[in-house]
Design an enzyme around this catalytic site. Structure first.
Site, PDB file in Angstrom:
ATOM      1  N   GLU A  95       0.816  -1.212   0.000  1.00  0.00           N
ATOM      2  CA  GLU A  95       0.000   0.000   0.000  1.00  0.00           C
ATOM      3  C   GLU A  95       0.846   1.256   0.000  1.00  0.00           C
ATOM      4  OE1 GLU A  95      -2.224  -1.456   3.577  1.00  0.00           O
ATOM      5  OE2 GLU A  95      -1.499   0.435   4.398  1.00  0.00           O
ATOM      6  N   CYS A 108       3.389   8.584   0.643  1.00  0.00           N
ATOM      7  CA  CYS A 108       3.988   7.677   1.624  1.00  0.00           C
ATOM      8  C   CYS A 108       4.113   6.308   0.974  1.00  0.00           C
ATOM      9  CB  CYS A 108       3.087   7.619   2.857  1.00  0.00           C
ATOM     10  SG  CYS A 108       3.591   6.373   4.054  1.00  0.00           S
ATOM     11  N   CYS A 115       6.589  -6.796   7.207  1.00  0.00           N
ATOM     12  CA  CYS A 115       7.659  -6.244   8.035  1.00  0.00           C
ATOM     13  C   CYS A 115       8.000  -7.283   9.097  1.00  0.00           C
ATOM     14  CB  CYS A 115       7.184  -4.956   8.709  1.00  0.00           C
ATOM     15  SG  CYS A 115       8.456  -4.110   9.676  1.00  0.00           S
ATOM     16  N   CYS A 119       6.538  -4.438  15.854  1.00  0.00           N
ATOM     17  CA  CYS A 119       5.972  -3.412  16.739  1.00  0.00           C
ATOM     18  C   CYS A 119       4.524  -3.774  17.060  1.00  0.00           C
ATOM     19  CB  CYS A 119       6.054  -2.030  16.083  1.00  0.00           C
ATOM     20  SG  CYS A 119       7.751  -1.514  15.758  1.00  0.00           S
ATOM     21  N   CYS A 122       1.299  -2.174  15.307  1.00  0.00           N
ATOM     22  CA  CYS A 122       1.384  -1.985  13.861  1.00  0.00           C
ATOM     23  C   CYS A 122       0.801  -3.174  13.102  1.00  0.00           C
ATOM     24  CB  CYS A 122       2.836  -1.772  13.462  1.00  0.00           C
ATOM     25  SG  CYS A 122       3.044  -1.529  11.696  1.00  0.00           S
ATOM     26  N   GLY A 162       6.887  -1.853   6.204  1.00  0.00           N
ATOM     27  CA  GLY A 162       8.275  -2.281   6.082  1.00  0.00           C
ATOM     28  C   GLY A 162       9.235  -1.407   6.848  1.00  0.00           C
ATOM     29  N   GLU A 163      10.427  -1.948   7.097  1.00  0.00           N
ATOM     30  CA  GLU A 163      11.478  -1.202   7.769  1.00  0.00           C
ATOM     31  C   GLU A 163      12.564  -0.888   6.725  1.00  0.00           C
ATOM     32  OE1 GLU A 163      12.347   0.462  10.534  1.00  0.00           O
ATOM     33  OE2 GLU A 163      14.265   0.660   9.507  1.00  0.00           O
ATOM     34  N   SER A 194      11.817   6.844   7.591  1.00  0.00           N
ATOM     35  CA  SER A 194      11.420   6.587   8.972  1.00  0.00           C
ATOM     36  C   SER A 194      11.899   5.199   9.385  1.00  0.00           C
ATOM     37  CB  SER A 194       9.893   6.676   9.070  1.00  0.00           C
ATOM     38  OG  SER A 194       9.472   6.333  10.367  1.00  0.00           O
ATOM     39  N   SER A 217      11.286   6.275  15.024  1.00  0.00           N
ATOM     40  CA  SER A 217      10.095   5.858  15.764  1.00  0.00           C
ATOM     41  C   SER A 217      10.511   5.527  17.187  1.00  0.00           C
ATOM     42  CB  SER A 217       9.468   4.635  15.087  1.00  0.00           C
ATOM     43  OG  SER A 217       9.079   4.984  13.782  1.00  0.00           O
ATOM     44  N   LEU A 218      10.205   6.439  18.088  1.00  0.00           N
ATOM     45  CA  LEU A 218      10.673   6.293  19.465  1.00  0.00           C
ATOM     46  C   LEU A 218       9.593   5.632  20.333  1.00  0.00           C
ATOM     47  CD1 LEU A 218      13.039   6.907  21.374  1.00  0.00           C
ATOM     48  CD2 LEU A 218      12.100   9.193  21.716  1.00  0.00           C
ATOM     49  N   HIS A 219       8.450   6.274  20.426  1.00  0.00           N
ATOM     50  CA  HIS A 219       7.235   5.708  21.045  1.00  0.00           C
ATOM     51  C   HIS A 219       7.315   5.388  22.534  1.00  0.00           C
ATOM     52  CE1 HIS A 219       5.809   5.647  17.019  1.00  0.00           C
ATOM     53  NE2 HIS A 219       6.373   4.527  16.646  1.00  0.00           N
ATOM     54  N   ASN A 293      -3.282   4.672  16.061  1.00  0.00           N
ATOM     55  CA  ASN A 293      -4.414   4.307  15.231  1.00  0.00           C
ATOM     56  C   ASN A 293      -4.805   2.885  15.617  1.00  0.00           C
ATOM     57  OD1 ASN A 293      -6.175   4.729  13.032  1.00  0.00           O
ATOM     58  ND2 ASN A 293      -4.513   5.695  11.880  1.00  0.00           N
ATOM     59  N   CYS A 336      -0.625   2.219   8.835  1.00  0.00           N
ATOM     60  CA  CYS A 336       0.258   1.252   8.205  1.00  0.00           C
ATOM     61  C   CYS A 336      -0.293  -0.162   8.054  1.00  0.00           C
ATOM     62  CB  CYS A 336       1.439   1.101   9.147  1.00  0.00           C
ATOM     63  SG  CYS A 336       2.908   1.775   8.576  1.00  0.00           S
TER      64      CYS A 336
HETATM   65  N1  SAH Z   1       9.449   0.792   9.979  1.00  0.00           N
HETATM   66  C1  SAH Z   1       9.518   2.204   9.937  1.00  0.00           C
HETATM   67  C2  SAH Z   1       8.554   2.878   8.984  1.00  0.00           C
HETATM   68  C3  SAH Z   1       7.160   2.387   8.887  1.00  0.00           C
HETATM   69  S1  SAH Z   1       5.994   2.774  10.140  1.00  0.00           S
HETATM   70  C4  SAH Z   1       9.412   2.781  11.322  1.00  0.00           C
HETATM   71  O1  SAH Z   1       9.260   2.040  12.261  1.00  0.00           O
HETATM   72  O2  SAH Z   1       9.533   3.990  11.468  1.00  0.00           O
HETATM   73  C5  SAH Z   1       5.721   4.493  10.114  1.00  0.00           C
HETATM   74  C6  SAH Z   1       5.325   5.042  11.474  1.00  0.00           C
HETATM   75  O3  SAH Z   1       3.985   4.667  11.828  1.00  0.00           O
HETATM   76  C7  SAH Z   1       6.202   4.535  12.591  1.00  0.00           C
HETATM   77  O4  SAH Z   1       6.494   5.565  13.483  1.00  0.00           O
HETATM   78  C8  SAH Z   1       5.306   3.499  13.239  1.00  0.00           C
HETATM   79  O5  SAH Z   1       5.713   3.207  14.542  1.00  0.00           O
HETATM   80  C9  SAH Z   1       3.965   4.169  13.130  1.00  0.00           C
HETATM   81  N2  SAH Z   1       2.797   3.291  13.281  1.00  0.00           N
HETATM   82  C10 SAH Z   1       2.612   2.036  12.845  1.00  0.00           C
HETATM   83  N3  SAH Z   1       1.399   1.576  13.167  1.00  0.00           N
HETATM   84  C11 SAH Z   1       0.788   2.573  13.825  1.00  0.00           C
HETATM   85  C12 SAH Z   1      -0.489   2.711  14.429  1.00  0.00           C
HETATM   86  N4  SAH Z   1      -1.378   1.728  14.405  1.00  0.00           N
HETATM   87  N5  SAH Z   1      -0.784   3.887  15.024  1.00  0.00           N
HETATM   88  C13 SAH Z   1       0.110   4.903  15.041  1.00  0.00           C
HETATM   89  N6  SAH Z   1       1.328   4.836  14.489  1.00  0.00           N
HETATM   90  C14 SAH Z   1       1.673   3.675  13.894  1.00  0.00           C
END
Ligand code: SAH
Length: 347
Positions: A95, A108, A115, A119, A122, A162-163, A194, A217-219, A293, A336
Site C-alpha cells: 500500500e 507515503c 515487516c 511493533c 502496527c 516495512g522497515e 522513517s 520511531s521512538l514511542h 491508530n 500502516c
Molecule cells: N518501519 C519504519 C517505517 C514504517 S511505520 C518505522 O518504524 O519507522 C511508520 C510510522 O507509523 C512509525 O512511526 C510506526 O511506529 C507508526 N505506526 C505504525 N502503526 C501505527 C499505528 N497503528 N498507530 C500509530 N502509528 C503507527
C-alpha cells in the site's frame, strides 16, 4: 554480460549506459530510456515512441520492466487522502498513500512486503516480512500515484509498510535514483526515511552523503516501556539509538523527527512526558505526536485529543518542538498495513 538482476528500472544511468553499449547501441539511447522511465514515468516499453523496435525487443528479452497494478483505492471523505493498494509483478500487494497538504502533495511509500520488526501496535508486521522491495518498486509507487492523480509529488516519506533500514541497499539505491538530476530529480530534502532504529544502519546512512531527513520511531521514554511496544528495543537501547541520531544530525545537518504514537495509559503519562523531555534535551529535533491508530488485532487505545494537547504542552514547557500529526485519512484504514491486511483476509 547484462543480468544486473534483470531489473531495468533499478539501474542508474551509468549501469544503463554500459548495458546499452554492450548491446551495440549508441550511448544516447540510455539517456532516452532513462528519461522515459524516470521523467516521463512510462509504464512499459510500448510507450517509448523514439526507441527503435529492435532495441526494445532486445531489452524485453533481457530485462523485466516492473509495473504496479492498482487493485484497490480508498478515498477519504474527511480530506483528500487516497490510499492505494498495488499488486507487484509477483502478485504480492503493497500500500501507498497520497496526501494533499498546503505545500503540495506528499506520497507515503512501502519499503517491504510486510515487516519483521514486530511493533505491537502496527498492522504491517502481523504476518512478518515477505521480501524487501526493489528500488524500481519503490519508485513505481511514486510514479504510479503521480500518473493516476495527475499531481506533481513534492515530498516522499518512506513510512509505509516495512522497515527501510532492513532493506538497506535497495533503499539507498532508490534514494539515489529518485534524486538523480538526470532522472526524477526529487530534492533529497523532500525525502524522509522513517526507521524503528536499526542502529548500525543509521550510522551507515549518515555516511552516504545524503541530505534526506531521518525520522525515528521512538514511542517510549524508557527502555522498559519501549521493549513492551517494540521488539527492536531488546537489541538497541534508547541511548544507543539517540547517539546514532545525534551522529546523523552532526554529519548531515538535517533536522531529526521523533515519532511518538500516543497509547492511552501506556506511554502518555506525565512521567512519560518528563522522561521524554530529559531524553531529547539539546537535540535539534521535532517530536511528532500521533494518537495511535487502533487496529482490530490489538487492544491499544489512542490518547484523546485533550490528553495529546496536554502531553504536547508538557514537552513545550521543556522547550521541545512538538507537533501533533494530523491524522489524515483516518476513515480509510489510515494506519500502516491495514488496507493490505484487510485485502489478504478477504482472499
Ligand atoms: N518501519 C519504519 C517505517 C514504517 S511505520 C518505522 O518504524 O519507522 C511508520 C510510522 O507509523 C512509525 O512511526 C510506526 O511506529 C507508526 N505506526 C505504525 N502503526 C501505527 C499505528 N497503528 N498507530 C500509530 N502509528 C503507527
Amino acid at each position: 554480460m547484462y543480468d544486473l538482476n534483470r531489473d531495468i528500472k533499478s539501474l542508474n544511468l551509468d549501469e544503463l549506459t554500459a548495458v546499452i553499449k554492450e548491446m551495440g547501441e549508441p550511448a544516447f539511447r540510455a539517456k532516452q530510456l532513462y528519461q522515459w522511465m524516470h521523467v516521463k514515468m512510462a509504464r512499459s516499453y510500448d510507450e517509448m515512441t523514439n526507441i527503435p523496435a529492435s532495441l526494445k525487443s532486445k531489452l524485453m528479452e533481457n530485462f523485466d520492466f516492473t509495473s504496479l497494478k492498482q487493485v484497490d483505492l480508498q478515498e477519504s471523505k474527511l480530506d483528500e487522502t487516497k490510499k492505494f493498494l498495488f499488486a507487484l509483478s509477483d502478485g504480492n500487494v503493497i500500500e501507498s498513500v497520497f496526501m494533499k497538504y498546503k505545500f503540495g502533495v506528499s506520497v507515503c511509500i512501502s519499503s517491504q512486503v510486510g515487516c519483521r520488526m514486530g511493533c505491537k501496535f502496527c498492522a504491517s508486521t502481523i504476518d512478518g516480512v515477505v521480501r524487501g522491495l526493489l528500488p524500481s518498486e519503490m519508485l513505481d509507487q511514486i510514479y504510479a500515484i503521480s500518473r493516476i492523480t495527475g499531481e506533481k509529488v513534492a515530498r516522499v516519506v518512506v513510512m509505509g509498510s516495512g522497515e527501510p533500514l532492513d532493506n538497506y541497499d535497495n533503499v539507498v539505491k532508490f534514494v539515489r535514483l529518485l534524486s538523480d538530476p538526470n532522472g526524477h530529480n526529487l530534492g533529497q530534502r523532500n525525502l524522509t526515511i522513517s526507521t524503528c532504529g536499526i542502529v548500525p544502519n543509521i550510522y551507515k546512512l549518515a555516511d552516504e552523503d545524503f541530505a534526506i531527513n531521518l525520522a525515528l520511531s521512538l514511542h517510549a521514554s524508557n527502555d522498559e516501556k519501549r521493549k513492551e511496544l517494540m521488539p527492536i528495543a531488546n537489541t538497541y537501547t534508547i541511548k544507543e539509538v539517540l547517539d546514532a541520531c545525534r551522529a546523523y544530525f552532526d554529519k548531515t545537518g538535517r533536522q531529526l523527527t521523533f515519532e511518538y504514537s500516543l497509547v492511552s495509559g501506556v506511554n502518555d503519562t506525565d512521567k512519560d512526558a518528563a522522561e521524554l523531555s530529559d531524553l531529547l534535551k539539546g537535540l535539534n529535533a521535532v517530536v511528532n505526536l500521533i494518537p495511535v491508530n487502533p487496529i482490530k488485532e490489538r487492544t491499544f487505545k489512542p490518547t484523546d485529543r485533550k490528553g495529546a494537547e496536554q502531553f504536547k504542552n508538557k514537552l513545550e514547557k521543556s522547550h521541545i518542538n512538538v507537533t501533533i500529526r494530523r491524522e489524515m485519512g483516518r476513515d480509510i484504514d489510515g494506519a500502516c498495513g491495514q488496507l493490505r491486511r484487510r485485502h489478504l483476509e478477504e482472499k
